[in-house]
Write a protein that holds these residues in place. Structure first.
Motif, PDB file in Angstrom:
ATOM      1  N   ILE A 219       9.507  -5.840 -14.597  1.00  0.00           N
ATOM      2  CA  ILE A 219       8.710  -5.020 -15.512  1.00  0.00           C
ATOM      3  C   ILE A 219       8.482  -3.636 -14.907  1.00  0.00           C
ATOM      4  O   ILE A 219       8.618  -2.609 -15.562  1.00  0.00           O
TER       5      ILE A 219
ATOM      6  N   VAL B 230      -0.543  -2.335 -17.719  1.00  0.00           N
ATOM      7  CA  VAL B 230      -1.055  -3.186 -18.797  1.00  0.00           C
ATOM      8  C   VAL B 230      -0.257  -4.488 -18.836  1.00  0.00           C
ATOM      9  O   VAL B 230      -0.825  -5.577 -18.937  1.00  0.00           O
ATOM     10  N   ALA B 231       1.072  -4.361 -18.716  1.00  0.00           N
ATOM     11  CA  ALA B 231       1.919  -5.556 -18.721  1.00  0.00           C
ATOM     12  C   ALA B 231       1.550  -6.473 -17.557  1.00  0.00           C
ATOM     13  O   ALA B 231       1.481  -7.693 -17.706  1.00  0.00           O
TER      14      ALA B 231
ATOM     15  N   ARG C 146       1.859   2.097  -3.272  1.00  0.00           N
ATOM     16  CA  ARG C 146       0.683   2.204  -4.149  1.00  0.00           C
ATOM     17  C   ARG C 146       0.619   1.038  -5.123  1.00  0.00           C
ATOM     18  O   ARG C 146       0.417   1.197  -6.320  1.00  0.00           O
TER      19      ARG C 146
ATOM     20  N   VAL D 241       0.839  -1.193   0.000  1.00  0.00           N
ATOM     21  CA  VAL D 241       0.000   0.000   0.000  1.00  0.00           C
ATOM     22  C   VAL D 241       0.878   1.248   0.000  1.00  0.00           C
ATOM     23  O   VAL D 241       0.601   2.224  -0.686  1.00  0.00           O
TER      24      VAL D 241
ATOM     25  N   ARG E  17      11.769  -1.499 -15.032  1.00  0.00           N
ATOM     26  CA  ARG E  17      12.231  -1.042 -16.335  1.00  0.00           C
ATOM     27  C   ARG E  17      11.090  -0.490 -17.174  1.00  0.00           C
ATOM     28  O   ARG E  17      11.324   0.109 -18.211  1.00  0.00           O
ATOM     29  N   GLY E  18       9.886  -0.753 -16.720  1.00  0.00           N
ATOM     30  CA  GLY E  18       8.732  -0.506 -17.580  1.00  0.00           C
ATOM     31  C   GLY E  18       8.365   0.946 -17.710  1.00  0.00           C
ATOM     32  O   GLY E  18       8.816   1.824 -16.986  1.00  0.00           O
ATOM     33  N   HIS E  19       7.503   1.201 -18.658  1.00  0.00           N
ATOM     34  CA  HIS E  19       6.957   2.516 -18.903  1.00  0.00           C
ATOM     35  C   HIS E  19       5.901   2.799 -17.849  1.00  0.00           C
ATOM     36  O   HIS E  19       5.555   1.939 -17.052  1.00  0.00           O
ATOM     37  N   THR E  20       5.369   4.031 -17.852  1.00  0.00           N
ATOM     38  CA  THR E  20       4.371   4.388 -16.848  1.00  0.00           C
ATOM     39  C   THR E  20       3.138   3.503 -16.932  1.00  0.00           C
ATOM     40  O   THR E  20       2.467   3.287 -15.941  1.00  0.00           O
ATOM     41  N   ASN E  21       2.817   2.997 -18.135  1.00  0.00           N
ATOM     42  CA  ASN E  21       1.632   2.139 -18.218  1.00  0.00           C
ATOM     43  C   ASN E  21       2.030   0.676 -18.073  1.00  0.00           C
ATOM     44  O   ASN E  21       1.546  -0.195 -18.774  1.00  0.00           O
TER      45      ASN E  21
END
Lengths: 352, 296
Positions: free
Chosen positions: A81, A91-92, A37, A34, A84-88
């Motif tokens: 993920i 979805v992944a 987030r 939490v 390294r991932g993008h802000t979205n």
């Protein structure tokens, strides 16, 4: 059968032990999730663990251990993920979650297992838990609690502010992975109690409840552990005590009891936050003459127009018990009165 | 709290704009960046930066939005890797530097509140992690340092309150106290005054004046100095990823004079979006790599 007899039955005692350990451990990880987030991460890991359970059923090995392995792998993958991932990246994560659930259902079918076998893992079956499973639950839950509480200064700092933690020399990636793995372990530990689809509730709802009333991280963590244990034990006892003829499964009862706790504390939290907001000190103008916090009363110095005596509509003396909201303002207190800010000055009130 | 008036820096002759700031004899270089460059997602952002900060300096990195001043501070803390050049902190190359307790970082304010309540005391106490060993409780020295840090920023009476209850400016002071709790010698502050109301800017300046009195070295990023102006010994002005001025403090309006931009070639017109100054084009893809996430 009397209540006492019921609680002396071995399966009931195993269930009670498992409930206590799960109720303690799940909110520990939930607090860090939490804080970052990532409240739904437990839910996602639960979906991924379904594939692990199905693998265990298919190969004839213990579903608990295959679920632990698959959920840990899933947690590491999610963390990679996320890092390294993008802000979205959500979805992944969603792709991974649905893959886990679909894979699990498909594998169960392949193995010729009935849907009801899988359902005991999806929605929990704490009363059918074996001695070996109780021991596994106790050990894994204890590890989660010890790590989560013992490393709380580090985990708190990393979850609070990653960049600061990094400059402070902490290995941020290692701590993030640790939280992910702990989440995976507690998902599988709680799987027998509330089921994979409801596991996230036991991780997140006690935290949401406790933070209605708390102001510090440590009390939130401890209160969440207490609430989780109460909900977990309470749900089990309620489902055991219902009169014969009605069937109440423990998993949903535990979750609904936890939610009832949240519903009960939420209005209190709203009221507390509103009150804090009202009583936050008024700012002090640093450029005021002589360090005065507000324009001086015109009785002393002719002052600006926004500053007036106000004696007419005060029919009582403002004080700690006058019923008006008292707000600190520099070196004195303003009383909020019909949209005015009354500051006692000698025998009258100034408008601040 | 009134700002303690501090005398300006050692009376060094004002260097020419763009001149190198050399360290005088006997002054230890705390930060030494030689020919530093930073690329984000393969696109050069900072180029050819030479910056030496000596012990006790109070340096303001200034410049317009997108000029690279925050990127420079992140490179100096190791959050952003250098593509070329060498960086030394306290005489050690960054790759071998492990005395992070000597460095205090105050990031931009966004990190103060999180999903779970945290008290002011807890956030400040997390600054002691640079000096605590694993699984050891807080010692007496730790508690004293936390109390002292809260006292310096003037929030000792709010220690038990939740961070989210504080105003933005007070949260910024909490973050300064957190860095201070680790008792570092070198402070990096990223835009401490951005979005902070005037009373809190004065309180902030008072806190930083206390640090300066104690001999701390301070490097801060500021769009405008405001009440911090009397504390600054040296201004470094960035424009489009290069240092265009390094010398005696400038007034806020001087930083934005057009002559400060003459040190580099004119190709502003090619930038379509001056305000945001995107360093790398955004390509959204669920599993794609975020260009900003390549640090350390």
């Amino acid at each position: 059968m009397s209540t006492l007899e019921l609680f002396s039955l071995p399966f009931m005692q195993r269930a009670l032990i498992a409930a206590v350990f799960v109720g303690l451990a799940a909110p520990v990880v939930g607090t860090y999730l939490v804080q970052r987030r990532l409240a739904l991460m437990g839910d996602g890991l639960g979906h991924v663990a379904v594939t692990g359970v199905a693998l265990g059923l298919l190969t004839g090995t213990s579903p608990t251990w295959t679920a632990v392995v698959v959920a840990v792998l899933g947690a590491v993958l999610i963390e990679v993920i996320r890092e390294r991932g993008h802000t979205n990246g959500d979805v992944a994560l969603a792709l991974l979650f649905y893959g886990g659930l679909a894979g699990g259902v498909l594998l169960t079918g392949l193995g010729g297992q009935s849907a009801s076998r899988l359902q005991t893992f999806l929605f929990g079956s704490i009363t059918t838990i074996s001695v070996a499973d109780v021991v596994t639950t106790m050990v894994l839950a204890a590890v989660v609690v010890i790590l989560g509480v013992g490393l709380s200064p580090q985990l708190f700092a990393v979850a609070q502010d990653q960049e600061f933690a990094r400059v402070a020399g902490l290995n941020v990636r290692a701590y993030n992975l640790l939280v992910a793995v702990m989440a995976a372990v507690s998902v599988t530990v709680a799987m027998r109690t509330v089921g994979l689809l409801l596991v996230s509730a036991l991780m997140v709802v006690p935290v949401a409840t406790s933070q209605q009333l708390t102001r510090s991280f440590r009390t939130t963590l401890v209160a969440a552990m207490a609430l989780g244990t109460v909900a977990s034990l309470g749900g089990l006892v309620i489902s055991a005590l219902v009169p014969a003829g009605t069937s109440v499964s423990p998993g949903p009862t535990i979750v609904l009891l936890a939610l009832a706790g949240f519903v009960a504390t939420w209005p209190v939290g709203v009221w507390l936050r509103h009150r804090e907001q009202l009583r936050a000190p008024f700012p002090v103008d640093p450029d005021a003459p002589d360090g005065a916090v507000a324009p001086l009363c015109p009785e002393v110095v002719p002052g600006p127009a926004d500053h007036r005596h106000d004696e007419e509509h005060v029919d009582h003396d403002h004080g700690p018990d006058c019923g008006h909201v008292a707000v600190p303002h520099g070196d004195h207190v303003d009383y909020v009165h019909d949209g005015h800010r009354h500051a006692p000055h000698g025998r009258h009130y100034d408008e601040h | 709290m009134p700002v303690t008036p501090t005398s300006p820096a050692a009376p060094t002759p004002a260097p020419e704009p763009g001149a190198d700031h050399t360290v005088g004899p006997g002054l230890e270089a705390v930060v030494r960046l030689v020919d530093g460059a930073v690329a984000i997602a393969g696109r050069p952002v900072l180029r050819g930066i030479d910056l030496t900060v000596s012990r006790g300096d109070f340096v303001a990195l200034m410049g317009a939005n997108g000029s690279g001043k925050s990127t420079l501070v992140r490179a100096l803390t190791g959050l952003r890797p250098l593509t070329t050049g060498s960086l030394e902190l306290f005489g050690h190359r960054l790759e071998h530097f492990d005395e992070w307790r000597r460095v205090g970082f105050v990031p931009q304010r966004t990190g103060a509140a999180s999903g779970v309540p945290a008290s002011v005391w807890e956030v400040v106490a997390s600054g002691r992690l640079t000096r605590r060993r694993l699984l050891r409780p807080l010692g007496r020295a730790d508690r004293r340092a936390v109390a002292d840090a809260l006292e310096v920023v003037g929030l000792a009476d709010r220690a038990r309150d939740g961070v989210s209850q504080l105003s933005g400016g007070q949260q910024q002071r909490v973050l300064i106290a957190r860095a201070l709790a680790g008792e570092p010698e070198l402070f990096f502050l990223d835009e401490p005054t951005a979005g902070v109301d005037l009373p809190n800017q004065h309180a902030l300046a008072a806190s930083l004046a206390r640090l300066k009195e104690r001999g701390a070295t301070v490097v801060l990023v500021a769009h405008e100095l405001g009440p911090l102006a009397p504390l600054v010994d040296r201004a470094v002005v960035m424009r489009d990823g290069r240092v265009v001025y390094d010398g005696t403090p400038l007034a806020d309006h001087e930083v934005h004079q057009p002559w400060l931009g003459e040190a580099h070639s004119h190709h502003h017109a090619t930038h379509r979006d001056r305000a945001r100054h995107d360093h790398a084009p955004h390509v959204a893809s669920p599993l794609g790599t975020h260009p900003e996430e390549h640090h350390r």
